[in-house]
Write a protein that holds these residues in place. Structure first.
Motif, PDB file in Angstrom:
ATOM      1  N   ARG A   1      72.947  10.333  94.839  1.00 36.04           N
ATOM      2  CA  ARG A   1      72.889  10.924  96.184  1.00 36.04           C
ATOM      3  C   ARG A   1      72.731   9.835  97.249  1.00 36.04           C
ATOM      4  NH1 ARG A   1      69.935  14.753  93.257  1.00 36.04           N
ATOM      5  NH2 ARG A   1      71.048  16.728  93.067  1.00 36.04           N
ATOM      6  N   LEU A   2      73.519   9.976  98.325  1.00 31.18           N
ATOM      7  CA  LEU A   2      73.462   8.996  99.417  1.00 31.18           C
ATOM      8  C   LEU A   2      72.088   9.046 100.082  1.00 31.18           C
ATOM      9  CD1 LEU A   2      76.959   9.391 101.092  1.00 31.18           C
ATOM     10  CD2 LEU A   2      76.032   7.300 100.069  1.00 31.18           C
ATOM     11  N   ARG A   3      71.561  10.268 100.138  1.00 35.11           N
ATOM     12  CA  ARG A   3      70.308  10.496 100.867  1.00 35.11           C
ATOM     13  C   ARG A   3      69.131   9.729 100.258  1.00 35.11           C
ATOM     14  NH1 ARG A   3      70.490  15.705 100.077  1.00 35.11           N
ATOM     15  NH2 ARG A   3      69.008  15.656  98.384  1.00 35.11           N
ATOM     16  N   ASP A   4      68.978   9.838  98.921  1.00 31.05           N
ATOM     17  CA  ASP A   4      67.765   9.280  98.312  1.00 31.05           C
ATOM     18  C   ASP A   4      68.018   8.588  96.969  1.00 31.05           C
ATOM     19  OD1 ASP A   4      68.409  11.409  96.760  1.00 31.05           O
ATOM     20  OD2 ASP A   4      66.637  12.613  97.232  1.00 31.05           O
ATOM     21  N   ASN A   5      69.288   8.364  96.653  1.00 32.80           N
ATOM     22  CA  ASN A   5      69.677   7.640  95.434  1.00 32.80           C
ATOM     23  C   ASN A   5      69.240   8.340  94.132  1.00 32.80           C
ATOM     24  OD1 ASN A   5      70.887   5.705  93.897  1.00 32.80           O
ATOM     25  ND2 ASN A   5      69.291   4.142  94.154  1.00 32.80           N
ATOM     26  N   THR A   6      68.948   9.648  94.214  1.00 33.82           N
ATOM     27  CA  THR A   6      68.635  10.372  92.967  1.00 33.82           C
ATOM     28  C   THR A   6      69.951  10.780  92.300  1.00 33.82           C
ATOM     29  OG1 THR A   6      68.485  12.413  94.245  1.00 33.82           O
ATOM     30  CG2 THR A   6      66.410  11.274  93.751  1.00 33.82           C
ATOM     31  N   THR A   7      69.867  11.215  91.040  1.00 35.80           N
ATOM     32  CA  THR A   7      71.092  11.608  90.321  1.00 35.80           C
ATOM     33  C   THR A   7      71.223  13.132  90.312  1.00 35.80           C
ATOM     34  OG1 THR A   7      69.936  11.593  88.205  1.00 35.80           O
ATOM     35  CG2 THR A   7      71.101   9.577  88.824  1.00 35.80           C
ATOM     36  N   LYS A   8      72.458  13.584  90.131  1.00 36.86           N
ATOM     37  CA  LYS A   8      72.744  15.030  90.199  1.00 36.86           C
ATOM     38  C   LYS A   8      72.430  15.691  88.856  1.00 36.86           C
ATOM     39  CE  LYS A   8      75.276  14.444  94.211  1.00 36.86           C
ATOM     40  NZ  LYS A   8      76.422  14.663  95.056  1.00 36.86           N
ATOM     41  N   HIS A   9      72.126  16.982  88.943  1.00 32.70           N
ATOM     42  CA  HIS A   9      71.756  17.722  87.724  1.00 32.70           C
ATOM     43  C   HIS A   9      72.895  17.706  86.707  1.00 32.70           C
ATOM     44  CE1 HIS A   9      69.211  19.923  90.911  1.00 32.70           C
ATOM     45  NE2 HIS A   9      68.532  18.914  90.404  1.00 32.70           N
ATOM     46  N   THR A  10      74.106  17.770  87.221  1.00 30.44           N
ATOM     47  CA  THR A  10      75.275  17.758  86.320  1.00 30.44           C
ATOM     48  C   THR A  10      75.260  16.495  85.456  1.00 30.44           C
ATOM     49  OG1 THR A  10      76.531  18.985  87.964  1.00 30.44           O
ATOM     50  CG2 THR A  10      77.806  17.825  86.280  1.00 30.44           C
ATOM     51  N   LEU A  11      74.967  15.365  86.096  1.00 26.68           N
ATOM     52  CA  LEU A  11      74.925  14.091  85.350  1.00 26.68           C
ATOM     53  C   LEU A  11      73.806  14.133  84.309  1.00 26.68           C
ATOM     54  CD1 LEU A  11      75.867  11.142  84.970  1.00 26.68           C
ATOM     55  CD2 LEU A  11      74.164  10.493  86.685  1.00 26.68           C
ATOM     56  N   GLN A  12      72.630  14.598  84.748  1.00 28.90           N
ATOM     57  CA  GLN A  12      71.501  14.670  83.807  1.00 28.90           C
ATOM     58  C   GLN A  12      71.869  15.569  82.622  1.00 28.90           C
ATOM     59  OE1 GLN A  12      68.344  16.069  86.383  1.00 28.90           O
ATOM     60  NE2 GLN A  12      68.667  14.372  87.809  1.00 28.90           N
ATOM     61  N   ASN A  13      72.535  16.677  82.912  1.00 28.60           N
ATOM     62  CA  ASN A  13      72.885  17.624  81.839  1.00 28.60           C
ATOM     63  C   ASN A  13      73.856  17.023  80.829  1.00 28.60           C
ATOM     64  OD1 ASN A  13      71.273  19.444  83.115  1.00 28.60           O
ATOM     65  ND2 ASN A  13      72.893  20.880  83.671  1.00 28.60           N
ATOM     66  N   VAL A  14      74.920  16.368  81.311  1.00 32.61           N
ATOM     67  CA  VAL A  14      75.903  15.852  80.338  1.00 32.61           C
ATOM     68  C   VAL A  14      75.322  14.705  79.519  1.00 32.61           C
ATOM     69  CG1 VAL A  14      77.966  16.642  81.561  1.00 32.61           C
ATOM     70  CG2 VAL A  14      77.090  14.339  82.009  1.00 32.61           C
ATOM     71  N   GLY A  16      77.316   1.859  89.228  1.00 31.31           N
ATOM     72  CA  GLY A  16      76.376   1.076  90.026  1.00 31.31           C
ATOM     73  C   GLY A  16      75.023   1.757  90.021  1.00 31.31           C
ATOM     74  N   THR A  17      74.087   1.144  90.756  1.00 27.85           N
ATOM     75  CA  THR A  17      72.731   1.702  90.795  1.00 27.85           C
ATOM     76  C   THR A  17      72.319   2.070  92.224  1.00 27.85           C
ATOM     77  OG1 THR A  17      71.919  -0.554  90.954  1.00 27.85           O
ATOM     78  CG2 THR A  17      71.910   0.444  88.749  1.00 27.85           C
ATOM     79  N   GLU A  18      73.172   1.742  93.197  1.00 29.83           N
ATOM     80  CA  GLU A  18      72.846   2.025  94.603  1.00 29.83           C
ATOM     81  C   GLU A  18      73.242   3.465  94.961  1.00 29.83           C
ATOM     82  OE1 GLU A  18      71.885  -0.679  96.938  1.00 29.83           O
ATOM     83  OE2 GLU A  18      71.437  -1.554  94.971  1.00 29.83           O
ATOM     84  N   ALA A  19      72.702   3.954  96.086  1.00 29.93           N
ATOM     85  CA  ALA A  19      73.085   5.285  96.578  1.00 29.93           C
ATOM     86  C   ALA A  19      74.603   5.332  96.769  1.00 29.93           C
ATOM     87  CB  ALA A  19      72.393   5.560  97.902  1.00 29.93           C
ATOM     88  N   GLY A  20      75.222   6.414  96.313  1.00 24.72           N
ATOM     89  CA  GLY A  20      76.673   6.553  96.452  1.00 24.72           C
ATOM     90  C   GLY A  20      77.435   6.081  95.221  1.00 24.72           C
ATOM     91  N   ALA A  21      76.732   5.416  94.293  1.00 22.26           N
ATOM     92  CA  ALA A  21      77.435   4.917  93.096  1.00 22.26           C
ATOM     93  C   ALA A  21      77.877   6.092  92.230  1.00 22.26           C
ATOM     94  CB  ALA A  21      76.529   3.986  92.298  1.00 22.26           C
ATOM     95  N   GLY A  22      79.113   6.063  91.806  1.00 22.46           N
ATOM     96  CA  GLY A  22      79.634   7.125  90.949  1.00 22.46           C
ATOM     97  C   GLY A  22      79.214   6.932  89.507  1.00 22.46           C
ATOM     98  N   ASN A  23      79.347   7.989  88.744  1.00 26.27           N
ATOM     99  CA  ASN A  23      79.122   7.947  87.293  1.00 26.27           C
ATOM    100  C   ASN A  23      80.313   8.636  86.657  1.00 26.27           C
ATOM    101  OD1 ASN A  23      76.098   7.096  86.911  1.00 26.27           O
ATOM    102  ND2 ASN A  23      76.156   8.504  88.640  1.00 26.27           N
ATOM    103  N   LEU A  24      81.139   7.874  85.976  1.00 28.80           N
ATOM    104  CA  LEU A  24      82.337   8.482  85.397  1.00 28.80           C
ATOM    105  C   LEU A  24      81.944   9.316  84.186  1.00 28.80           C
ATOM    106  CD1 LEU A  24      84.867   5.494  85.490  1.00 28.80           C
ATOM    107  CD2 LEU A  24      84.304   7.170  87.272  1.00 28.80           C
ATOM    108  N   VAL A  25      82.249  10.589  84.263  1.00 25.75           N
ATOM    109  CA  VAL A  25      82.039  11.455  83.099  1.00 25.75           C
ATOM    110  C   VAL A  25      83.415  11.613  82.454  1.00 25.75           C
ATOM    111  CG1 VAL A  25      81.208  13.696  82.276  1.00 25.75           C
ATOM    112  CG2 VAL A  25      80.130  12.619  84.273  1.00 25.75           C
TER     113      VAL A  25
END
Ligand SMILES: Cc1cc2nc3c(=O)[nH]c(=O)nc-3n(C[C@H](O)[C@H](O)[C@H](O)COP(=O)(O)O)c2cc1C
Length: 300
Positions: free
Chosen positions: A63-76, A145-154
């Protein structure tokens, strides 16, 4: 204007990239965590990357706002399975609602008012309202990446595809038992920049014939007066240059307007060329490439 991406803030990079890399298809991803909580979220950083093996990739970003990860990512990461539901125009408002940042554990099927039906090979459910569902196994998750906005390829392998019968042709097949799909009936929506979306339907679909299996002569091989014409556009030149060899005059070619141009502008070669190019342009918009060439050849 020209700029380097490294000089922009994360939100500014996202702004420009999302507006210009568009339209993007939407993966409406249904996932599940190890406790069995279901999640449904849209992702437009998504596309097809391989058909054999059948691989699609989508990207839940930090997330750009606070660099947390999305639930979808956590789930997969917990349960490496996903159903990718294709989004059509009649679903777009509910799909947008499902993108709201509901707390973890909240089921967006319920929040957005979609119907969950069991998948057949994977645990996350399918969206009944979606006309195409892809049951997928997650092969790999690759953080960019590890910064806010970094994508995670699923990275997902498509195991099974469900297509609504209404999209299928009753008569034409691509192989025994495999009907053709009516592209114009799907009504895909796609995401662009900001709040912009587009819909793909009969009114805006068009066809471009695949280039010949034999090589086209190329724009560089067109006669100079055609190549540098102020009337013929890049699209016109692209069609003319797709012939396999430079056409020659066909004495049997009959065209009343061509005859009129030649008669009327006989003494004025510049105007004649202009009129011939205008006529050829019109023929090209009708897909009459051979005829357009015959008209253009009359100026030599
Ligand atoms: C059409 C659409 C496309 C989106 N595409 C993406 C995307 O590609 N990547 C992303 O991280 N977020 C994207 N979002 C935002 C996510 O859907 C949103 O952050 C969502 O709340 C994530 O849910 P989750 O935390 O439950 O996984 C998109 C939103 C919409 C409406």
């Amino acid at each position: 204007m020209t700029f380097d991406l490294k000089d922009l803030k994360p939100v500014e990079k996202q702004y420009y990239l999302q507006h210009v890399i568009a339209p993007r298809p939407i993966c409406f991803a249904s996932t599940i965590d190890k406790e069995g909580n279901i999640n449904l979220s849209p992702f437009s950083f998504f596309n097809l990357f391989s058909s054999n093996p059948p691989v699609v990739i989508f990207s839940p970003a930090r997330r750009l706002r606070d660099n947390t990860t999305k639930h979808t990512l956590q789930n997969v990461l917990e349960v490496p399975e996903v159903v990718i539901n294709m989004v059509t125009y009649d679903m777009v408002q509910q799909t947008s609602l499902a993108s709201s940042e509901y707390p973890k554990g909240i089921n967006e099927f319920i929040k957005a008012g979609f119907t969950a039906i069991p998948a057949t090979l994977v645990k996350p459910p399918m969206v009944k309202e979606s006309k195409v569902n892809l049951e997928c196994k997650v092969l790999e998750v690759k953080p960019l990446g590890t910064e806010a906005g970094a994508g995670n390829l699923v990275i997902c392998e498509v195991l099974r595809m469900h297509i609504d019968d209404s999209l299928l042709d009753d008569i034409s097949i691509i192989a025994q038992g495999l009907p053709k799909i009516h592209q114009q009936r799907i009504n895909h929506v796609a995401r662009l920049g900001g709040d912009w979306y587009c819909v793909v339907n009969e009114n805006n679909l068009f066809r471009v014939e695949k280039p010949n299996t034999q090589l086209g002569i190329g724009v560089d091989a067109l006669p100079a007066n055609i190549r540098t014409s102020h009337i013929l556009s890049g699209n016109d030149l692209g069609q003319l240059a797709n012939v396999q060899e430079m056409p020659i005059i066909d004495p049997a070619f009959e065209d009343d307007h061509l005859k009129q141009i030649i008669q009327y502008y006989n003494l004025n070669p510049d105007d004649m060329e202009k009129e011939l190019h205008l006529h050829a342009k019109k023929l090209l918009t009708e897909g009459r490439i051979r005829d357009a060439w015959q008209v253009l050849l009359a100026s030599f």
